[in-house]
Design a protein around this motif. Structure first.
Motif: not given
Length: 419
Positions: A35-43, A294-300, A305-314
């Motif tokens: 987890y060496a980096n921070d990552v910033w993400y835009s929908f 589990l479902v999240y909705f995110v207001q950008s 409004i985006y539906k955000f669904v985590p699928i997997s984590f390594s």
């Protein structure tokens, strides 16, 4: 006939704004090994930036009138207030009893509330310093001991912030007084970012963030609050997803995969709405699993409004999060039925709603509220003498409604969300 045409128009507009969505997009973010980096993400634009996590020790919130100062708790930086004296003890630090001094953490909900602010008593006390009402400076009244991620210690005195010029003045040294230096940090060149960072070992400003209006979510390692099996909280370093300031989200569980009712839960505007607990370590498979249904909705930041669904984590090998996102409601569609002449606040609302009618040159108005079926729920005739209408939504179910203000000349419409 006009009544039915009107109902059809209301339903069509609301339905269109709720169901304007794209196909789900599968995407991923990799923070790197350990987890060496921070990552910033835009929908809208995907990964905006990525930066190494271990380049900084403390960070300064860039708002001109803020006193927020954070530590890099995600890599193990620790902070305590010097407990054997005030700032007059700077030249003779006595660490007797330091093991028992209270450790300070960044807030896990408010970006601005950093570890250096945790002793705050409320205005004018901001933790590390006191606000001066004459000069508008925050004047430091505490010495701090910082344990860096490499195990070494520094003493730190944030002496002052000149709020007018957005400049911090602080002094750093080893505990024995060696390698002492003072820094004047002008924050104003970094005001388009959330924080500007500083490396205490090399005495250097670290510019590592993208512009704060360019991203919605940040994938990061941070100090969160974790609960044991008995419900007792403790601070623990976690990996998760953080909301930008001004980005809302809500959590929905358990729900079906096709769930799209983003207004079913109120949008919450704090940094760990998504957080880290959407995943767990499965001791049977010795790998991470994602919570089912589990479902999240995110207001950008744009308001979409985006539906955000985590699928997997390594896990820490790659630090990769796989997820899907789907555009559910566009702000520009919603605004097609919004009139600038009236303003609703608060919106979303849970108690009383105010309607600002300053832009209307009329004496008499009729207020109407419709639900998604076009059913009239409220109708009030009022005089526009105070340029403000007020009404209660305490009896309304949470969800989306259409608010209309009628005058003799025109009908003004806006959406209203009850939470």
């Amino acid at each position: 006939m006009k009544k039915y045409i009107f109902y059809f128009t209301v339903i069509s507009l609301l339905f269109f704004s709720l169901t304007t969505k794209a196909n789900p997009v599968k995407d991923s973010v990799s923070m790197g090994q350990g987890y060496a980096n921070d990552v910033w993400y835009s929908f809208e634009n995907g990964v905006v930036a990525s930066a190494e996590r271990n380049t900084w020790d403390i960070g300064f919130y860039t708002n001109t009138w803020s006193a927020g100062v954070i530590i890099n708790d995600g890599i193990g930086t620790e902070l305590v207030t010097y407990g054997n004296g005030d700032t007059s003890s700077w030249n003779a630090i006595d660490t007797t009893g330091m093991a028992g001094w209270k450790r300070l953490y960044n807030s896990d909900t408010i970006w601005e509330d950093g570890a250096f602010n945790r002793n705050a008593l409320g205005h004018p006390d901001y933790g590390w310093g006191i606000y001066n009402m004459v000069s508008h400076d925050v004047v430091g009244d505490s010495i701090y001991i910082v344990k860096l991620a490499n195990g070494s210690y520094k003493k730190l005195w944030i002496e002052r912030k000149n709020s007018t010029n957005n400049t911090f003045y602080f002094t750093v040294a080893n505990l024995d007084g060696t390698n002492q230096f003072s820094e004047t940090l002008d924050v104003s060149p970094y005001e388009e970012k959330l924080f500007v960072y500083y490396n205490l070992s090399i005495g250097m400003v670290i510019d590592r963030e993208p512009a704060k209006d360019s991203w919605d979510l940040m994938f990061s390692r941070y100090m969160g609050i974790v609960f044991d099996n008995d419900g007792n909280p403790s601070n623990y370093v976690v990996v998760g997803v953080l909301n930008n300031v001004g980005t809302g989200a809500n959590e929905n569980h358990p729900v079906s995969p096709d769930f799209v009712e983003w207004y079913a839960q109120p949008m919450e505007f704090y940094k760990t709405v998504i957080g880290s607990d959407w995943k767990y370590f499965d001791m049977n498979t010795f790998s991470y699993s994602v919570t089912d249904s589990l479902v999240y909705f995110v207001q950008s930041l744009k308001g979409d409004i985006y539906k955000f669904v985590p699928i997997s984590f390594s896990g820490m090998g790659e630090g990769k999060t796989v997820f899907s996102h789907e555009l559910i409601s566009m702000v520009n569609v919603s605004e097609n039925i919004a009139d600038a002449e009236i303003r609703i606040f608060p919106n979303p609302a849970s108690d009383q709603v105010n309607i600002d009618l300053t832009g209307l040159a009329t004496e008499k108005v009729t207020l109407e509220i419709y639900d998604l079926s076009g059913r009239l729920l409220l109708q009030q005739e009022q005089m526009n003498s105070a340029n403000t209408l007020k009404f209660s939504v305490q009896e309304f179910k949470k969800g989306l409604y259409l608010l209309q203000v009628r005058t003799a000349e025109k009908v003004y419409s806006q959406q209203l969300i009850v939470k």
